[in-house]
Write an enzyme that holds these catalytic residues in place. Structure first.
Site, PDB file in Angstrom:
ATOM      1  N   GLY A  22      -4.549  40.977   1.871  1.00  0.00           N
ATOM      2  CA  GLY A  22      -4.057  41.027   3.195  1.00  0.00           C
ATOM      3  C   GLY A  22      -4.787  41.479   4.367  1.00  0.00           C
ATOM      4  CE1 TYR A  27      -1.501  29.448   7.645  1.00  0.00           C
ATOM      5  CE2 TYR A  27      -3.892  29.579   7.777  1.00  0.00           C
ATOM      6  CZ  TYR A  27      -2.686  29.269   7.207  1.00  0.00           C
ATOM      7  OH  TYR A  27      -2.783  29.620   5.681  1.00  0.00           O
ATOM      8  CB  CYS A  74      -7.348   9.959  13.957  1.00  0.00           C
ATOM      9  SG  CYS A  74      -9.008   8.855  13.622  1.00  0.00           S
TER      10      CYS A  74
HETATM   11  C1  LIG Z   1      -3.439  35.363  -0.705  1.00  0.00           C
HETATM   12  C2  LIG Z   1      -3.225  36.485  -1.705  1.00  0.00           C
HETATM   13  C3  LIG Z   1      -4.308  37.673  -1.678  1.00  0.00           C
HETATM   14  C4  LIG Z   1      -5.288  37.580  -0.584  1.00  0.00           C
HETATM   15  O1  LIG Z   1      -5.068  37.570   0.886  1.00  0.00           O
HETATM   16  P1  LIG Z   1      -6.017  38.060   1.662  1.00  0.00           P
HETATM   17  O2  LIG Z   1      -5.413  37.813   3.241  1.00  0.00           O
HETATM   18  O3  LIG Z   1      -7.131  36.818   1.796  1.00  0.00           O
HETATM   19  O4  LIG Z   1      -6.523  39.330   1.538  1.00  0.00           O
HETATM   20  C5  LIG Z   1      -4.037  38.550  -2.334  1.00  0.00           C
HETATM   21  N1  LIG Z   1      -2.903  38.576  -3.413  1.00  0.00           N
HETATM   22  C6  LIG Z   1      -2.068  37.664  -3.432  1.00  0.00           C
HETATM   23  C7  LIG Z   1      -1.017  37.846  -4.323  1.00  0.00           C
HETATM   24  C8  LIG Z   1      -2.349  36.599  -2.583  1.00  0.00           C
HETATM   25  O5  LIG Z   1      -1.232  35.566  -2.415  1.00  0.00           O
END
Ligand SMILES: *Cc1c(COP(=O)(O)O)cnc(C)c1O
Length: 463
Positions: free
Chosen positions: A278, A364, A391
């Site tokens: 994340g 988003y 479209c």
């Molecule tokens: C989506 C996800 C990630 C990666 O998220 P990023 O925002 O791309 O770093 C890591 N772990 C889990 C469990 C995820 O669902």
């Protein structure tokens, strides 16, 4: 490339319609290194190049739209994460951000592990030769077939997401005569997105088992009852596009709290803690992501401090960056088609792709920047919206952008930071042919995922 003049659209000096922009950038030809892949430069003749190849050469050879990926940048980001976290931690690249055989080989060579969350991603990882013990399987609804393939392959970890899944994985592992390492995914009541996190009510989602109310603790009891499961740790993933570590701090505090409860109840200290992914990237120059070494330092300190105060030995840490590795390494190269100035509003520039190759703006409200890359221009800034050819009026690639007022059909535009969640979320809407991914390095370009063809489309349609 034709560069026919067209009626100029509204200028920044005009009354500006509603939007996410401030003022036009001082120099429309400048390429901000925060959003572009590392080897991208504008050459003296005004043409942009990456990995030593110009966008004109790339468009000529591979067509547009195309995702152009800077392999050096990808590999150096892998190394930065690997080195930042060191020998006491594991970096799992989140395959859902973008996965292909070449990417898996690069990850393997650079010493990263890999997260997958479907049979298709697992098949790609194994086909490219990633050792099964370096793969983790995620997902809130893994099928029995997916679980069976993972256990048979000897996958390193399965991240359990529900009570039913505990029973399913235990049963399948037992039938196969294996003891499967597993983590339990918990929801810690924290959700982080971009600059803020919210610490209430975010157990109300499909992933994980809530800590609050004791479901996570109950999951631990159930896993420990199965001989065929080896509980190695607890997993938490709190959100995406996060710029600060305060949400991770709360998550680590709560996960370590669970580790302490587990020790007190079961007399066992679990050896692993996974804080998920994340970590944010710069989509626009206003975004200010932190470097892997700063993130590693903060997360390491947080986990160490929490464990010390709980009287636990410090478990091995895992992180799961997807976007932060691949996101900044690629841009999407488009050719401008129609140009439609709307008096008093803005100029709509249509490109030869759109929501089929980048759904993030529609999905988003994601913000991107865009530059004219096939030439430099001294024309004044023109308030623009870059749209696709689909479209839907919501088929927007870049909602608010300033481009040179002489941008014309045949010019090439590039949208940076499209390495993550663009090709992997691409669709065939309007029977669009999904674009190729072209990796460039040291003056050599190589297609790593080829462009879809009409034959590909018709092959699936069996009449
Ligand atoms: C989506 C996800 C990630 C990666 O998220 P990023 O925002 O791309 O770093 C890591 N772990 C889990 C469990 C995820 O669902």
């Amino acid at each position: 490339m034709s560069r026919s003049a067209h009626p100029a659209g509204p200028r920044h000096a005009d009354v500006l319609p509603e939007g996410h922009y401030t003022a036009p950038p001082a120099d429309l030809n400048a390429l901000d290194p925060r959003v572009w892949a590392r080897t991208v430069v504008r050459d003296d003749d005004g043409v942009v190049s990456v990995g030593g190849l110009t966008v004109r050469e790339l468009a000529e050879e591979f067509g547009t739209p195309a995702y152009i990926l800077d392999e050096d940048d990808f590999r150096s980001r892998c190394r930065a994460w690997r080195e930042a976290f060191g020998a006491d931690a594991d970096v799992f690249y989140a395959g859902k951000a973008f996965l292909s055989l070449a990417v898996v080989r690069w990850l393997h060579e650079e010493g990263l592990n890999l997260d997958v969350c479907s049979g298709g991603e697992l098949a790609t990882a194994l086909a490219a030769g990633m050792p099964a013990e370096r793969i983790a399987l995620h997902g809130n609804n893994k099928s029995n077939e997916e679980i069976q393939r993972a256990v048979e392959a000897g996958i390193g970890r399965i991240v359990l997401d529900s009570f039913q899944e505990i029973a399913r994985v235990a049963h399948i592992a037992q039938r196969l005569g294996k003891r499967q390492p597993v983590l339990i995914r918990v929801t810690v009541g924290v959700e982080a997105h971009t600059h803020e996190f919210i610490a209430t009510a975010h157990e109300d989602q499909k992933f994980g088992l809530p800590l609050a109310g004791g479901q996570a603790a109950e999951a631990v009891r159930r896993v420990l009852r199965h001989e065929s499961l080896e509980l190695t740790g607890i997993h938490s993933h709190i959100g995406s596009q996060i710029f600060d570590t305060s949400g991770f701090e709360v998550a680590a505090h709560r996960v370590v709290g669970l580790l302490r409860e587990i020790r007190d109840e079961h007399g066992a200290e679990l050896p692993e803690i996974d804080l998920g992914g994340g970590l944010g990237i710069a989509y626009t120059p206003e975004d200010d992501p932190r470097e892997p070494h700063e993130i590693a330092k903060s997360l390491g300190e947080i986990v160490t401090r929490e464990c010390e105060s709980a009287g636990l030995s410090v478990p091995r840490l895992s992180v799961e960056p997807g976007r932060a590795i691949v996101g900044p390494t690629a841009f999407t190269l488009y050719e401008v088609g129609t140009v439609k100035p709307l008096e008093g509003l803005r100029t709509y520039l249509s490109v030869d792709g759109g929501m089929s190759d980048n759904i993030r703006t529609a999905l988003y409200d994601a913000e991107y920047t865009v530059s004219l890359v096939s030439r430099a221009s001294e024309a004044e800034p023109m308030l623009s919206r870059v749209v696709g050819k689909h479209c839907e009026s919501g088929d927007i690639v870049v909602r608010d952008a300033f481009l040179p007022a002489d941008t014309a059909p045949g010019d090439l535009l590039a949208v940076p930071a499209t390495g993550a969640y663009c090709r992997s979320m691409a669709s065939n809407y309007n029977h669009a042919l999904r674009p190729p991914v072209v990796a460039v390095k040291d003056g050599v370009a190589r297609v790593i995922v080829r462009r879809e063809t009409e034959e590909d489309l018709l092959r699936l349609d069996v009449g």
